[in-house]
Design a protein around this motif. Sequence first.
Motif, PDB file in Angstrom:
ATOM      1  N   ASP A 161       0.845  -1.187   0.000  1.00 14.41           N
ATOM      2  CA  ASP A 161       0.000   0.000   0.000  1.00 14.41           C
ATOM      3  C   ASP A 161       0.886   1.244   0.000  1.00 14.41           C
ATOM      4  OD1 ASP A 161      -1.769   2.067   0.409  1.00 14.41           O
ATOM      5  OD2 ASP A 161      -3.014   0.949   1.833  1.00 14.41           O
ATOM      6  N   TYR A 162       1.122   1.808  -1.197  1.00 10.73           N
ATOM      7  CA  TYR A 162       2.029   2.942  -1.322  1.00 10.73           C
ATOM      8  C   TYR A 162       1.514   4.179  -0.590  1.00 10.73           C
ATOM      9  CZ  TYR A 162       3.970  -0.004  -4.991  1.00 10.73           C
ATOM     10  OH  TYR A 162       4.519  -1.065  -5.670  1.00 10.73           O
ATOM     11  N   ALA A 163       0.207   4.289  -0.423  1.00 13.41           N
ATOM     12  CA  ALA A 163      -0.351   5.447   0.281  1.00 13.41           C
ATOM     13  C   ALA A 163       0.102   5.478   1.732  1.00 13.41           C
ATOM     14  CB  ALA A 163      -1.878   5.430   0.200  1.00 13.41           C
ATOM     15  N   LYS A 164       0.342   4.300   2.305  1.00 12.65           N
ATOM     16  CA  LYS A 164       0.771   4.247   3.701  1.00 12.65           C
ATOM     17  C   LYS A 164       2.277   4.419   3.851  1.00 12.65           C
ATOM     18  CE  LYS A 164      -3.144   1.448   5.206  1.00 12.65           C
ATOM     19  NZ  LYS A 164      -3.597   0.167   5.809  1.00 12.65           N
ATOM     20  N   GLU A 165       2.983   4.496   2.726  1.00 14.93           N
ATOM     21  CA  GLU A 165       4.435   4.666   2.760  1.00 14.93           C
ATOM     22  C   GLU A 165       4.854   6.110   2.492  1.00 14.93           C
ATOM     23  OE1 GLU A 165       6.220   1.918   0.052  1.00 14.93           O
ATOM     24  OE2 GLU A 165       5.216   0.168   0.940  1.00 14.93           O
ATOM     25  N   ARG A 166       3.879   6.971   2.302  1.00 10.08           N
ATOM     26  CA  ARG A 166       4.210   8.368   2.009  1.00 10.08           C
ATOM     27  C   ARG A 166       4.893   9.028   3.195  1.00 10.08           C
ATOM     28  NH1 ARG A 166      -1.450  10.717   0.139  1.00 10.08           N
ATOM     29  NH2 ARG A 166      -2.016   9.548   2.028  1.00 10.08           N
ATOM     30  N   PRO A 167       5.750  10.022   2.939  1.00 12.31           N
ATOM     31  CA  PRO A 167       6.439  10.717   4.037  1.00 12.31           C
ATOM     32  C   PRO A 167       5.447  11.425   4.950  1.00 12.31           C
ATOM     33  CG  PRO A 167       7.428  11.222   1.900  1.00 12.31           C
ATOM     34  CD  PRO A 167       6.133  10.521   1.617  1.00 12.31           C
ATOM     35  N   GLU A 168       5.939  11.796   6.120  1.00  8.94           N
ATOM     36  CA  GLU A 168       5.116  12.525   7.087  1.00  8.94           C
ATOM     37  C   GLU A 168       4.592  13.810   6.448  1.00  8.94           C
ATOM     38  OE1 GLU A 168       5.594  14.567  11.525  1.00  8.94           O
ATOM     39  OE2 GLU A 168       7.137  13.210  10.737  1.00  8.94           O
ATOM     40  N   HIS A 169       3.331  14.096   6.693  1.00  9.62           N
ATOM     41  CA  HIS A 169       2.721  15.278   6.087  1.00  9.62           C
ATOM     42  C   HIS A 169       1.550  15.737   6.938  1.00  9.62           C
ATOM     43  CE1 HIS A 169       0.422  11.831   4.561  1.00  9.62           C
ATOM     44  NE2 HIS A 169      -0.609  12.647   4.392  1.00  9.62           N
ATOM     45  N   THR A 170       0.991  16.862   6.570  1.00  6.13           N
ATOM     46  CA  THR A 170      -0.178  17.377   7.272  1.00  6.13           C
ATOM     47  C   THR A 170      -1.368  17.352   6.317  1.00  6.13           C
ATOM     48  OG1 THR A 170       0.323  19.669   6.646  1.00  6.13           O
ATOM     49  CG2 THR A 170       1.225  18.874   8.741  1.00  6.13           C
ATOM     50  N   ALA A 171      -2.545  17.525   6.880  1.00  9.04           N
ATOM     51  CA  ALA A 171      -3.764  17.537   6.066  1.00  9.04           C
ATOM     52  C   ALA A 171      -4.815  18.375   6.781  1.00  9.04           C
ATOM     53  CB  ALA A 171      -4.273  16.121   5.834  1.00  9.04           C
ATOM     54  N   ARG A 172      -5.738  18.899   5.989  1.00  4.02           N
ATOM     55  CA  ARG A 172      -6.849  19.658   6.577  1.00  4.02           C
ATOM     56  C   ARG A 172      -8.022  19.666   5.604  1.00  4.02           C
ATOM     57  NH1 ARG A 172      -3.095  23.951   5.392  1.00  4.02           N
ATOM     58  NH2 ARG A 172      -3.860  25.348   3.744  1.00  4.02           N
ATOM     59  N   TYR A 173      -9.175  19.964   6.138  1.00  3.59           N
ATOM     60  CA  TYR A 173     -10.372  20.112   5.312  1.00  3.59           C
ATOM     61  C   TYR A 173     -10.551  21.586   4.973  1.00  3.59           C
ATOM     62  CZ  TYR A 173     -11.619  15.294   6.277  1.00  3.59           C
ATOM     63  OH  TYR A 173     -11.626  13.917   6.335  1.00  3.59           O
ATOM     64  N   ILE A 174     -10.890  21.854   3.711  1.00  4.23           N
ATOM     65  CA  ILE A 174     -11.032  23.243   3.275  1.00  4.23           C
ATOM     66  C   ILE A 174     -12.393  23.446   2.619  1.00  4.23           C
ATOM     67  CG2 ILE A 174      -8.537  23.497   2.934  1.00  4.23           C
ATOM     68  CD1 ILE A 174      -9.039  23.278  -0.102  1.00  4.23           C
ATOM     69  N   GLY A 175     -12.870  24.684   2.675  1.00  2.58           N
ATOM     70  CA  GLY A 175     -14.124  25.038   2.017  1.00  2.58           C
ATOM     71  C   GLY A 175     -15.338  24.528   2.758  1.00  2.58           C
ATOM     72  N   GLU A 176     -16.502  24.947   2.278  1.00  2.00           N
ATOM     73  CA  GLU A 176     -17.760  24.594   2.928  1.00  2.00           C
ATOM     74  C   GLU A 176     -18.123  23.124   2.778  1.00  2.00           C
ATOM     75  OE1 GLU A 176     -20.796  27.168   1.515  1.00  2.00           O
ATOM     76  OE2 GLU A 176     -19.928  28.967   2.421  1.00  2.00           O
ATOM     77  N   ILE A 177     -17.561  22.463   1.767  1.00  2.00           N
ATOM     78  CA  ILE A 177     -17.918  21.048   1.571  1.00  2.00           C
ATOM     79  C   ILE A 177     -16.801  20.096   2.021  1.00  2.00           C
ATOM     80  CG2 ILE A 177     -19.539  21.518  -0.300  1.00  2.00           C
ATOM     81  CD1 ILE A 177     -17.385  20.641  -2.250  1.00  2.00           C
ATOM     82  N   ASP A 178     -15.833  20.619   2.772  1.00  2.00           N
ATOM     83  CA  ASP A 178     -14.799  19.781   3.389  1.00  2.00           C
ATOM     84  C   ASP A 178     -13.996  18.975   2.379  1.00  2.00           C
ATOM     85  OD1 ASP A 178     -15.501  20.679   5.922  1.00  2.00           O
ATOM     86  OD2 ASP A 178     -16.926  19.060   6.254  1.00  2.00           O
ATOM     87  N   LEU A 179     -13.275  19.673   1.526  1.00  2.00           N
ATOM     88  CA  LEU A 179     -12.341  19.015   0.615  1.00  2.00           C
ATOM     89  C   LEU A 179     -11.088  18.648   1.404  1.00  2.00           C
ATOM     90  CD1 LEU A 179     -12.601  21.541  -2.353  1.00  2.00           C
ATOM     91  CD2 LEU A 179     -13.829  19.366  -2.123  1.00  2.00           C
ATOM     92  N   PHE A 180     -10.609  17.438   1.214  1.00  3.32           N
ATOM     93  CA  PHE A 180      -9.449  16.958   1.964  1.00  3.32           C
ATOM     94  C   PHE A 180      -8.178  17.320   1.212  1.00  3.32           C
ATOM     95  CE2 PHE A 180      -6.616  13.468   3.518  1.00  3.32           C
ATOM     96  CZ  PHE A 180      -6.652  13.792   4.868  1.00  3.32           C
ATOM     97  N   LEU A 181      -7.371  18.196   1.806  1.00  2.28           N
ATOM     98  CA  LEU A 181      -6.140  18.689   1.191  1.00  2.28           C
ATOM     99  C   LEU A 181      -4.950  18.168   1.977  1.00  2.28           C
ATOM    100  CD1 LEU A 181      -4.887  20.684  -0.950  1.00  2.28           C
ATOM    101  CD2 LEU A 181      -4.947  22.406   0.869  1.00  2.28           C
TER     102      LEU A 181
END
Length: 290
Positions: free
Chosen positions: A3-23
């Motif tokens: 699962d390459y998604a679980k091997e990604r480097p450390e990062h941050t994330a947040r929800y943006i906008g009124e419909i909660d887009l995951f950035l």
Amino acid sequence: MRDYAKERPEHTARYIGEIDLFLEIFRGSSGSERPARPPLLFVHGAFTGSWMWSKYVPHFMSAGWNAYCINLRGHYKSRSVDFTKVTFEDYLDDIRQAISEIVEECAGLPVVIGFSMGGILSQKLAESVEIAGLVLIDSSISRQVHDEVPYQELAPRMPGLVVPAPARDEQCSADETLEDIAFQRKYLSMESGKAFAAFSFHFGARGISIESGKITCPGLVIAAVNNEDDDRRGRATARLIGSEYLGLRGTTHTGLLVGQRYREAVSHIIEWLARLEDCSSQPSKPRPRR
């Protein structure tokens, strides 16, 4: 399965906008990061999400680039939506929201990197939104390109209210291993039928018209090439937006992102970004377009 998604480097994330887009935000290595560099905004294709960039992101981080990976509404970890109502224009609004967030945070315009559906969305966006550069990776083609190099013997099928995720039941492809395919199969999800009906010629669309004169940023087009028409479409897209072109023969559509030869595309993009950066710091030199 790896699962390459679980091997990604450390990062941050947040929800943006009124419909909660995951950035998701990946910071470039501190030893090579340059404050004046434009941030990178990665726009995924249909059925996918930011996970599709899992192999790409570490390379750009190592080269010192900040990478922002948006998830369009209803995709991956963005808030669930009613896909029967989602339109192509809705996705454009999502990208505008992401660019607004990035500009506010970085005080600079991003380079937008779009794959497949994300490519045609990014082309349309670039008509009206100022960006630092535009990279298209095996982009869905515009109406103008289809007029020049139409798909042959196409039997369009009308999309339903939603389009189910591709099964990907094959065991391998020209440039993807079973592991690469299994990784995609784990995350692939449904897509908006209305969006497909707007841009996909395989679903009977008239296609998205691109006003090339309104796109003024430097550009790069990368295409998976398995026949001469693939190459002609890639070159026609590059001419339309006034960009450089790279055709990678023997690669596949999704293989360009998660296959065994993905580094060829990544290396070329990083080289192009370096030239873009060099030209930006020397106004007397032409920008890397053609």
